[in-house]
Write an enzyme that holds these catalytic residues in place. Structure first.
Site, PDB file in Angstrom:
ATOM      1  N   MET A 121      -7.286  69.721 135.470  1.00  0.00           N
ATOM      2  CA  MET A 121      -7.113  70.230 134.104  1.00  0.00           C
ATOM      3  C   MET A 121      -8.160  71.292 133.772  1.00  0.00           C
ATOM      4  O   MET A 121      -7.845  72.344 133.212  1.00  0.00           O
ATOM      5  CB  MET A 121      -7.213  69.081 133.100  1.00  0.00           C
ATOM      6  CG  MET A 121      -6.829  69.492 131.691  1.00  0.00           C
ATOM      7  SD  MET A 121      -7.049  68.182 130.487  1.00  0.00           S
ATOM      8  CE  MET A 121      -5.824  67.021 130.986  1.00  0.00           C
ATOM      9  N   TYR A 175      -7.679  65.407 143.388  1.00  0.00           N
ATOM     10  CA  TYR A 175      -6.714  64.346 143.051  1.00  0.00           C
ATOM     11  C   TYR A 175      -5.632  64.206 144.115  1.00  0.00           C
ATOM     12  O   TYR A 175      -5.177  65.202 144.687  1.00  0.00           O
ATOM     13  CB  TYR A 175      -6.001  64.667 141.738  1.00  0.00           C
ATOM     14  CG  TYR A 175      -6.853  64.433 140.515  1.00  0.00           C
ATOM     15  CD1 TYR A 175      -7.406  63.177 140.252  1.00  0.00           C
ATOM     16  CD2 TYR A 175      -7.075  65.459 139.607  1.00  0.00           C
ATOM     17  CE1 TYR A 175      -8.166  62.972 139.108  1.00  0.00           C
ATOM     18  CE2 TYR A 175      -7.834  65.258 138.472  1.00  0.00           C
ATOM     19  CZ  TYR A 175      -8.376  64.014 138.233  1.00  0.00           C
ATOM     20  OH  TYR A 175      -9.126  63.814 137.106  1.00  0.00           O
ATOM     21  N   ARG A 177      21.142  89.145 121.778  1.00  0.00           N
ATOM     22  CA  ARG A 177      20.102  88.264 121.250  1.00  0.00           C
ATOM     23  C   ARG A 177      20.253  88.199 119.733  1.00  0.00           C
ATOM     24  O   ARG A 177      20.769  87.234 119.207  1.00  0.00           O
ATOM     25  CB  ARG A 177      18.720  88.792 121.670  1.00  0.00           C
ATOM     26  CG  ARG A 177      17.587  87.865 121.369  1.00  0.00           C
ATOM     27  CD  ARG A 177      16.298  88.252 122.091  1.00  0.00           C
ATOM     28  NE  ARG A 177      15.621  89.419 121.519  1.00  0.00           N
ATOM     29  CZ  ARG A 177      14.438  89.876 121.957  1.00  0.00           C
ATOM     30  NH1 ARG A 177      13.823  89.297 122.985  1.00  0.00           N
ATOM     31  NH2 ARG A 177      13.879  90.907 121.400  1.00  0.00           N
ATOM     32  N   LYS A 193       3.288  90.802 118.981  1.00  0.00           N
ATOM     33  CA  LYS A 193       3.743  89.416 118.864  1.00  0.00           C
ATOM     34  C   LYS A 193       2.951  88.516 119.806  1.00  0.00           C
ATOM     35  O   LYS A 193       2.342  89.009 120.756  1.00  0.00           O
ATOM     36  CB  LYS A 193       5.234  89.357 119.198  1.00  0.00           C
ATOM     37  CG  LYS A 193       5.560  89.900 120.593  1.00  0.00           C
ATOM     38  CD  LYS A 193       7.015  90.307 120.679  1.00  0.00           C
ATOM     39  CE  LYS A 193       7.347  90.733 122.101  1.00  0.00           C
ATOM     40  NZ  LYS A 193       8.484  91.613 122.195  1.00  0.00           N
TER      41      LYS A 193
HETATM   42  C1  PLP Z   1       8.656  92.706 122.822  1.00  0.00           C
HETATM   43  C2  PLP Z   1       9.501  93.757 122.313  1.00  0.00           C
HETATM   44  C3  PLP Z   1       9.230  95.103 122.619  1.00  0.00           C
HETATM   45  C4  PLP Z   1       8.164  95.530 123.571  1.00  0.00           C
HETATM   46  O1  PLP Z   1       8.646  95.338 124.888  1.00  0.00           O
HETATM   47  P1  PLP Z   1       7.789  95.697 126.177  1.00  0.00           P
HETATM   48  O2  PLP Z   1       8.722  95.461 127.302  1.00  0.00           O
HETATM   49  O3  PLP Z   1       6.653  94.775 126.205  1.00  0.00           O
HETATM   50  O4  PLP Z   1       7.396  97.104 126.038  1.00  0.00           O
HETATM   51  C5  PLP Z   1       9.992  96.069 121.988  1.00  0.00           C
HETATM   52  N1  PLP Z   1      10.996  95.728 121.140  1.00  0.00           N
HETATM   53  C6  PLP Z   1      11.301  94.448 120.864  1.00  0.00           C
HETATM   54  C7  PLP Z   1      12.415  94.153 119.941  1.00  0.00           C
HETATM   55  C8  PLP Z   1      10.576  93.425 121.464  1.00  0.00           C
HETATM   56  O5  PLP Z   1      10.910  92.155 121.212  1.00  0.00           O
END
Ligand code: PLP
Length: 760
Positions: free
Chosen positions: A705, A656, A528, A430
């Site tokens: 920046m 700055y 969640r 992701k």
């Molecule tokens: C991001 C995520 C993971 C991976 O987690 P890490 O802590 O980076 O290993 C696994 N499962 C879900 C549902 C996630 O959102």
């Protein structure tokens, strides 16, 4: 590779069966169709690794191959010669063994769980003036890799260094039989590969089988009992013999000592070795691939120029279809005449679009004008080609991040070795694979044979599909508007509510789709997304009556995996187990995968709660709270360069709002990085620091920046020098702490305009 075989001989060596045979020559073995080059007489071995070689036989035929070693029947036109064997890998190894036995020079084998490649490369560095060495390319140390390494031996060599590794019991016998090493180096076994072996002792014994028949095996003193137990003739290395060298500032000092000791044994005088002890090159014997100026793809392999490494690099370059024009740049300054000819012959056989030979460090004008091509740079360790390559870098913005794919591969295997056999691996990619870029890491993961990818949103999955990723992809958070894309791109949504399931099924009905893959998210304590335990029965009833979807997996997510107190995680695991039981009983579908562990969870509970799959994320990059104990390797280096250095007087201000005022004269360097790159403004005025030539340089004034000023009064440096933002001196943990955040946020905040380089 230059074999000297005929078809008849080959059938004999592999104990194979064939219908029609000839005295036709064979001089190279292929096992990967991407590497096929038809100007040579090749035979294709269909190996079954992550991908079954038998599926590629037709492709090999189309690329001009007419000889095949297969273990299954494949239909081919009549002019193909098919040799049938029981096991193609063993057949390949039989050829390697036969080939190795043509030569009578020493074969030094290196095994152990750590440091093999380093020691091999250092020995090469120490011995290559005395010997013409053939060595395993890169870390070709698997059952296949060792065979390929041996097949590269020729009569022009007079010494071989072969790396070998095993991950399961009863593998080393095959390697030993092929290699028959005369000399050995045992680097010891760490505890992290242990999982496939019953104990560390057994692990060591399995490795040491390689040296059953060797004359002598070198090892550090602390391995004495392992060697003795396994009845290996040992030359134990006493570290104190090298006490006149100051190793305190040098990395991997034990590996240095092993390399020096073995070089001394092989006749290099101690005085020379003492001098070279501190000069062993930092290993950059790896190909660097990056987008260069003028839409060129640059393949920088300017560390060595032996023929085998050259073949590797050329086959890499020619197997990629990204750029049609293939340019090869050689610097042959430190190469003797015989080898020059061999090198040019190899290059010739690939017929590059253009070949440049660099003389006297002059870059030909014509080379500077090359566009839209892939350019391979190859020169010896001593040549200046490395600096020349810099000219071809994309200079638009000289801030970049490097990702070490070797480290990533290593980290994944560390996790996989913690899991019961057969456990699948999903990698979460992701947010552009945690900020590492849209497609390179997913492609690499696909090559590594990862089973599943996971992303947060549908768009991320679409991008992967559009870039040639064909692994199954789980989407965590699916929006109703994205259902079209899910269907079109074959993406697998997570379902976490009844209403979402309803809308999905309605959409699927419209197209008469049945059995569409979905994943069920269940809530165990993260709060969640997901179904609560009390809704599972209702969900299962519903699933039974909706042929539109088919559950591929059921999963949950740990909320507190990095807490040293495991209480909450174990509670979540228990709650997950209960829900799993319910699914198994009521839905009764054996194919459903269950998973709950992320990286940190895999480290801790891989043995007891992996179920069918784990979902790795940050750990792949080497950053978990237990990274050190797990022997994970950091994989990210973030760099920029100095654009100018100024000397200011006491009383002058910098930047700055004039927040910094010098109380003495000082040197200030302006760097090509600012908050728009992700080097946040909160690092202003000494909160942040960078490392230049090994010295920590605090930020002076406010971060701008696009630029940042740092104090370089204490360091010898000049405009153009490299600056480390994250790397060896400043690890990501330290950098995150300075920003009051965690590595996840740092990784995903390196902005898009920073170019990304992937080191193989
Ligand atoms: C991001 C995520 C993971 C991976 O987690 P890490 O802590 O980076 O290993 C696994 N499962 C879900 C549902 C996630 O959102």
């Amino acid at each position: 590779m230059k074999l000297n075989l005929t078809h008849t001989k080959l059938v004999d060596i592999v104990s194979g069966k064939a219908e029609a045979l000839s005295e036709q020559q064979i001089d190279i073995i292929y096992y990967d169709t991407r590497l096929i080059n038809t100007s040579r007489n090749g035979v294709f071995f269909a190996l079954s690794g992550r991908r079954n070689g038998h599926d590629f036989v037709q492709k090999a035929y189309d690329k001009g191959i007419r000889s095949f070693v297969l273990s299954k029947k494949v239909e081919l036109p009549e002019d193909a010669v098919i040799i049938t064997v029981e096991d193609t890998l063993r057949a390949l190894q039989a050829v390697a063994k036969y080939h190795r036995n043509q030569f009578f020079y020493p074969v030094l084998a290196i095994t152990g769980s750590l440091g093999k490649t380093t020691i091999k490369e250092w020995l090469y560095f120490l011995l290559s003036e005395e010997f013409n060495i053939i060595r395993s390319p890169k870390s070709f140390n698997s059952q296949i890799g060792v065979a390929i390494s041996l097949l590269n031996m020729t009569e022009d060599h007079d010494f071989a260094i072969i790396e070998a590794d095993i991950s399961h019991p009863n593998e080393m016998e095959f390697i030993e039989d092929m290699v028959s090493p005369t000399l050995g180096i045992f680097t010891g076994v760490g505890h992290f590969y242990l999982d496939n072996f019953e104990s560390q002792k057994i692990h060591a014994s399995e490795h040491l089988k390689l040296f059953k028949h060797s004359n002598i095996t070198f090892s550090l003193n602390d391995q004495k009992s392992a060697l003795r137990r396994n009845k290996i003739n040992a030359d134990l290395i006493d570290v104190s013999n090298w006490k006149n060298v100051d190793f305190s500032q040098l990395s991997y000092s034990n590996n240095r000592i092993i390399a020096l000791h073995v070089a001394e044994f092989l006749g290099i005088d101690k005085e020379t070795l003492n001098k070279k002890a501190a000069l062993l090159p930092v290993l950059s014997n790896r190909m660097e691939v990056f987008e260069g100026q003028d839409n060129n793809l640059i393949i920088n392999d300017s560390y060595n120029i032996d023929v085998d490494a050259l073949e590797q690099a050329l086959s890499y370059q020619f197997s990629s279809e990204e750029r049609k024009d293939k340019i090869v740049v050689l610097d042959l300054s430190f190469v003797d005449e015989n080898r020059k000819k061999a090198i040019l012959d190899v290059v010739d056989s690939y017929q590059p679009t253009q070949l440049f030979i660099i003389e006297n460090n002059q870059v030909p004008q014509e080379l500077l004008e090359v566009k839209n091509s892939s350019i391979l740079f190859k020169g010896s360790y001593r040549s200046r080609l490395k600096e020349m390559v810099q000219l071809f870098k994309n200079r638009k913005h000289e801030t970049w991040v490097e990702f070490d794919l070797k480290a990533i591969e290593h980290n994944i295997s560390v996790f996989q070795n913690k899991l019961p056999e057969g456990t699948k691996t999903m990698v979460m990619v992701k947010a552009s694979s945690y900020g590492t870029g849209d497609v390179n890491i997913p492609h690499f993961l696909q090559q590594l044979g990862i089973n599943y990818l996971g992303v947060a949103y549908t768009d991320e999955g679409t991008t992967l599909r559009e870039n040639g990723i064909n692994l199954p992809i789980l989407i965590m958070n699916t929006e109703i508007e994205a259902f079209e894309d899910l269907i079109r791109f074959n993406l697998e949504p997570s379902v976490f509510s009844m209403s979402q399931l309803d809308s999905l099924c309605n959409r699927l009905k419209q197209d008469n789709i049945t059995g569409f893959p979905i994943h069920i998210t269940v809530e165990t304590g993260m709060n969640r997304l997901g179904f609560y335990p009390e809704n599972i029965s209702e969900l299962i009833e519903k699933l039974k009556s909706t042929p539109e979807v088919r559950v591929k997996s059921v999963y949950s997510h740990l909320a507190d995996a990095d807490n040293p107190d495991n209480g909450y995680s174990l509670q979540q695991i228990e709650s997950f187990k209960a829900m799993k039981l319910q699914f198994e009983k009521e839905l009764n579908d054996d194919a459903i995968l269950y998973h709950i562990l992320n990286s940190e969870g895999t480290s801790k509970f891989g043995k007891i709660a992996a179920f069918d799959m784990v979902r790795l994320g940050i750990g792949v990059f080497g950053y978990t709270s237990t990274a050190k104990e797990d022997e994970l390797l950091p994989s990210i280096r973030w760099k920029t360069t100095i654009s100018q250095i100024k000397t200011i007087e006491a009383g002058e201000t910098v930047g700055y709002s004039r927040t910094f005022k010098a109380d003495q004269p000082m040197d200030i360097a302006t760097l090509r990085i600012g908050y728009a790159d992700g080097f946040r403004r909160s690092l202003s005025n000494g909160v942040g620091a960078v490392s230049i030539n090994g010295v920590s340089c605090p930020v002076v004034g406010n971060v701008c920046m696009d630029m940042t000023m740092v104090d370089v009064s204490e360091v010898n440096c000049q405009a153009g020098d490299e600056v480390e933002i994250i790397g060896e001196s400043i690890d990501i943990q330290l950098f995150s702490t300075r920003l009051n955040t965690i590595p996840y946020e740092v990784m995903t905040s390196i902005s898009k305009r920073v170019s990304r380089i992937y080191l193989k």
